[in-house]
Scaffold this active site. Structure first.
Site, PDB file in Angstrom:
ATOM      1  N   ASP A   9       0.870  -1.189   0.000  1.00 29.23           N
ATOM      2  CA  ASP A   9       0.000   0.000   0.000  1.00 29.23           C
ATOM      3  C   ASP A   9       0.893   1.221   0.000  1.00 29.23           C
ATOM      4  O   ASP A   9       1.908   1.263   0.717  1.00 29.23           O
ATOM      5  CB  ASP A   9      -0.905   0.007   1.241  1.00 29.23           C
ATOM      6  CG  ASP A   9      -2.099   0.944   1.081  1.00 29.23           C
ATOM      7  OD1 ASP A   9      -1.881   2.109   0.685  1.00 29.23           O
ATOM      8  OD2 ASP A   9      -3.231   0.509   1.355  1.00 29.23           O
ATOM      9  N   ASP A  53      -2.916  -3.346  -2.476  1.00 25.25           N
ATOM     10  CA  ASP A  53      -3.741  -2.188  -2.780  1.00 25.25           C
ATOM     11  C   ASP A  53      -3.776  -1.984  -4.287  1.00 25.25           C
ATOM     12  O   ASP A  53      -2.824  -2.326  -5.001  1.00 25.25           O
ATOM     13  CB  ASP A  53      -3.167  -0.956  -2.083  1.00 25.25           C
ATOM     14  CG  ASP A  53      -4.069   0.262  -2.242  1.00 25.25           C
ATOM     15  OD1 ASP A  53      -5.301   0.082  -2.276  1.00 25.25           O
ATOM     16  OD2 ASP A  53      -3.545   1.382  -2.329  1.00 25.25           O
ATOM     17  N   ASP A 323      22.320 -63.615 -13.834  1.00 22.83           N
ATOM     18  CA  ASP A 323      23.169 -62.844 -14.739  1.00 22.83           C
ATOM     19  C   ASP A 323      23.076 -63.448 -16.139  1.00 22.83           C
ATOM     20  O   ASP A 323      23.260 -64.662 -16.313  1.00 22.83           O
ATOM     21  CB  ASP A 323      24.623 -62.867 -14.245  1.00 22.83           C
ATOM     22  CG  ASP A 323      25.503 -61.924 -15.033  1.00 22.83           C
ATOM     23  OD1 ASP A 323      25.596 -60.746 -14.650  1.00 22.83           O
ATOM     24  OD2 ASP A 323      26.102 -62.374 -16.039  1.00 22.83           O
ATOM     25  N   ILE A 324      22.758 -62.599 -17.133  1.00 28.55           N
ATOM     26  CA  ILE A 324      22.646 -63.072 -18.515  1.00 28.55           C
ATOM     27  C   ILE A 324      24.026 -63.483 -19.009  1.00 28.55           C
ATOM     28  O   ILE A 324      25.001 -62.721 -18.914  1.00 28.55           O
ATOM     29  CB  ILE A 324      22.055 -61.982 -19.423  1.00 28.55           C
ATOM     30  CG1 ILE A 324      20.645 -61.595 -18.938  1.00 28.55           C
ATOM     31  CG2 ILE A 324      22.002 -62.433 -20.873  1.00 28.55           C
ATOM     32  CD1 ILE A 324      20.034 -60.423 -19.682  1.00 28.55           C
ATOM     33  N   ASN A 331      26.191 -57.448 -27.062  1.00 29.37           N
ATOM     34  CA  ASN A 331      26.393 -56.031 -27.357  1.00 29.37           C
ATOM     35  C   ASN A 331      27.401 -55.821 -28.474  1.00 29.37           C
ATOM     36  O   ASN A 331      27.207 -54.986 -29.371  1.00 29.37           O
ATOM     37  CB  ASN A 331      26.863 -55.297 -26.095  1.00 29.37           C
ATOM     38  CG  ASN A 331      25.714 -54.871 -25.198  1.00 29.37           C
ATOM     39  OD1 ASN A 331      24.593 -54.700 -25.659  1.00 29.37           O
ATOM     40  ND2 ASN A 331      25.983 -54.698 -23.917  1.00 29.37           N
ATOM     41  N   ASP A 340      19.698 -53.864 -25.229  1.00 26.77           N
ATOM     42  CA  ASP A 340      18.548 -53.373 -24.444  1.00 26.77           C
ATOM     43  C   ASP A 340      17.309 -54.225 -24.693  1.00 26.77           C
ATOM     44  O   ASP A 340      16.528 -54.488 -23.770  1.00 26.77           O
ATOM     45  CB  ASP A 340      18.255 -51.908 -24.802  1.00 26.77           C
ATOM     46  CG  ASP A 340      19.281 -50.954 -24.229  1.00 26.77           C
ATOM     47  OD1 ASP A 340      20.085 -51.379 -23.362  1.00 26.77           O
ATOM     48  OD2 ASP A 340      19.292 -49.776 -24.637  1.00 26.77           O
ATOM     49  N   GLU A 366      23.378 -56.314 -16.755  1.00 28.97           N
ATOM     50  CA  GLU A 366      22.628 -57.530 -17.089  1.00 28.97           C
ATOM     51  C   GLU A 366      22.393 -58.410 -15.868  1.00 28.97           C
ATOM     52  O   GLU A 366      22.048 -59.582 -16.003  1.00 28.97           O
ATOM     53  CB  GLU A 366      23.384 -58.329 -18.159  1.00 28.97           C
ATOM     54  CG  GLU A 366      24.683 -58.949 -17.698  1.00 28.97           C
ATOM     55  CD  GLU A 366      25.890 -58.024 -17.803  1.00 28.97           C
ATOM     56  OE1 GLU A 366      27.016 -58.546 -17.856  1.00 28.97           O
ATOM     57  OE2 GLU A 366      25.698 -56.789 -17.835  1.00 28.97           O
TER      58      GLU A 366
END
Length: 450
Positions: A9, A53, A323-324, A331, A340, A366
């Site tokens: 104000d 205000d 584990d793969i 890869n 992936d 993996e």
């Protein structure tokens, strides 16, 4: 409830008066005399609300409010405009600029303080959500701006036994919203974004209904606009105390009603967007994004309590580390995109071989871990063997299904023991069993040595 309030104000006497009234209610008051100063202090101090205000030299209150609401840093701060202007057009300009309310001088102290308390209470919820949103922003999982809604196309339920007034509300809002009236067949269908409740109803207690809505599980998050008689100020104050988010006085001005409705729906959607962003960030914090399985963080927080309970004589818990086999060769031969695909397919097969109560996690790369509560080691080894056969028995589709490759997995199994067992020890024993499976030629399950 205490709060920090910025009072703006250009008249020093008005500032001192409001500062004294709010200070007597234990509010922390900050003051500013010009619009530019108000913007700077709002940015720096982050007050819980702003009493603004309108008539000020330079930047007036309307422009100050617009700039506050356009700035992502300050737009969530509620603004109550206080002015000697009492024309309908001025009130609508204030609401259109984004103000939560517009009070004309001289205002009733009780009315002002009840409005302050109500806005402070509702802002606490927003502040809690925004603090969590900040973490989500840093993680990069929350949209840069969730305040983009215009408050239109909402679903409004009018609860009023005065038919003429209810129809007037419908006419004022139906161009922008779907409006349902109490007792109509479609009442509440498809969800509700806003309740408009008459406090002056004769066939039901409007105040009691507001209290019930505010405390009810299904309705507590939905905004309530209370319709009150200007001659019944105590009931208006009580409506705000009981949980109404805003009030509008009879006779209802259609344009004012539309402006308040847009503001309430927009704020409601903002809060819900914050909640959804928070839910998303929490999910991302414990979920592996490639596979949709839980991640290592989730495993760490849930495995230890299960092992401690088993160590004290409770239900046993078993653990698998899978584990793969020869994943690096996949890869190297096909690329990381195919890698992936293999990981996602393995995760899908993993999920279908275990119970909902089991905790399947991608531990890293993996490597995967499955926690099996209430399970002995011999049964866990049987389940692990079933998984191994499922993986080896059917080639994995790659390159969008154009080709298939053979994949195998090695699995180590451990089970909890009573005494001083820990999650780290259980993981280590399963990992050692996995190592022996790899050394023995892969594509096999080995349980820890008895």
């Amino acid at each position: 409830m205490s709060a920090r309030i910025l009072v703006v104000d250009d008249v020093p006497a008005n500032l001192r008066l409001l500062e004294a009234k709010l200070g007597a209610e234990y509010y922390d008051v900050i003051t500013a005399q010009r619009g530019e100063d108000a913007l700077n202090k709002a940015w720096r101090e982050q007050p819980d609300m702003i009493l603004l205000d309108v008539m000020m030299p330079g930047m007036d209150g309307f422009e100050t409010c617009r700039r506050l609401k356009d700035d992502p840093v300050t737009r969530h701060i509620p603004v109550v405009m206080i002015t000697a202007l009492d024309q309908r057009e001025d009130r609508l300009r204030g609401l259109a600029a984004g103000a939560e309310d517009f009070l004309s001088k001289p205002f009733d102290d009780v009315q002002l303080l009840s409005r302050v308390r109500s806005l402070a209470r509702h802002k606490v919820v927003i502040d809690e959500l925004r603090s969590r949103e900040a973490s989500g922003r840093r993680m990069g999982v929350i949209d840069a701006d969730v305040w983009r809604d215009n408050g239109l196309n909402g679903r409004v339920l009018v609860i009023d036994d005065a038919k003429r007034q209810a129809e007037k509300i419908r006419r004022a809002l139906e161009a922008e919203h779907t409006v349902m009236l109490m007792g109509e067949p479609e009442e509440g269908r498809g969800g509700v974004d806003l309740f408009i409740v008459s406090v002056a109803a004769e066939s039901f207690d409007g105040l009691k209904l507001i209290a019930r809505m505010h405390s009810g599980e299904a309705t507590r998050r939905l905004p309530i606009l209370a319709v009150v008689d200007p001659d019944h100020m105590p009931r208006a104050v009580r409506a705000l105390e009981l949980g109404a988010h805003d009030i509008i006085y009879r006779p209802i001005d259609g344009d004012e009603l539309a402006a308040r409705t847009r503001t309430l729906i927009k704020r409601r959607r903002y809060v819900e967007a914050l909640r959804q962003s928070l839910d998303q960030s929490l999910e991302l914090a414990v979920t592996d994004q490639l596979t949709g399985l839980f991640n290592r963080r989730y495993l760490a927080s849930h495995l230890e309590p299960l092992v401690q309970r088993a160590a004290r004589g409770g239900e046993p818990v078993s653990l698998l580390v899978a584990d793969i086999d020869y994943f690096k060769r996949i890869n190297d031969a096909f690329g990381h995109d195919v890698g992936d695909e293999v990981i996602k397919e393995f995760a899908a097969r993993l999920a279908t071989n275990f119970r909902p109560v089991d905790i399947a996690c991608r531990y890293g790369g993996e490597e995967f871990v499955v926690v099996m509560p209430g399970t002995r080691g011999d049964y866990a080894a049987l389940v692990a063997e079933r998984l191994r056969r499922h993986v080896a028995g059917s080639a994995f589709p790659i390159k969008g299904g154009a080709e298939r490759i053979d994949v195998t997995v090695s699995i180590g199994v451990s089970a909890s023991v009573t005494g001083a067992d820990t999650a780290d020890k259980l993981l280590k024993r399963a990992d050692e069993a996995l190592y022996r499976a790899k050394q023995a030629g892969r594509n096999r399950v080995i349980a820890e040595a008895a």
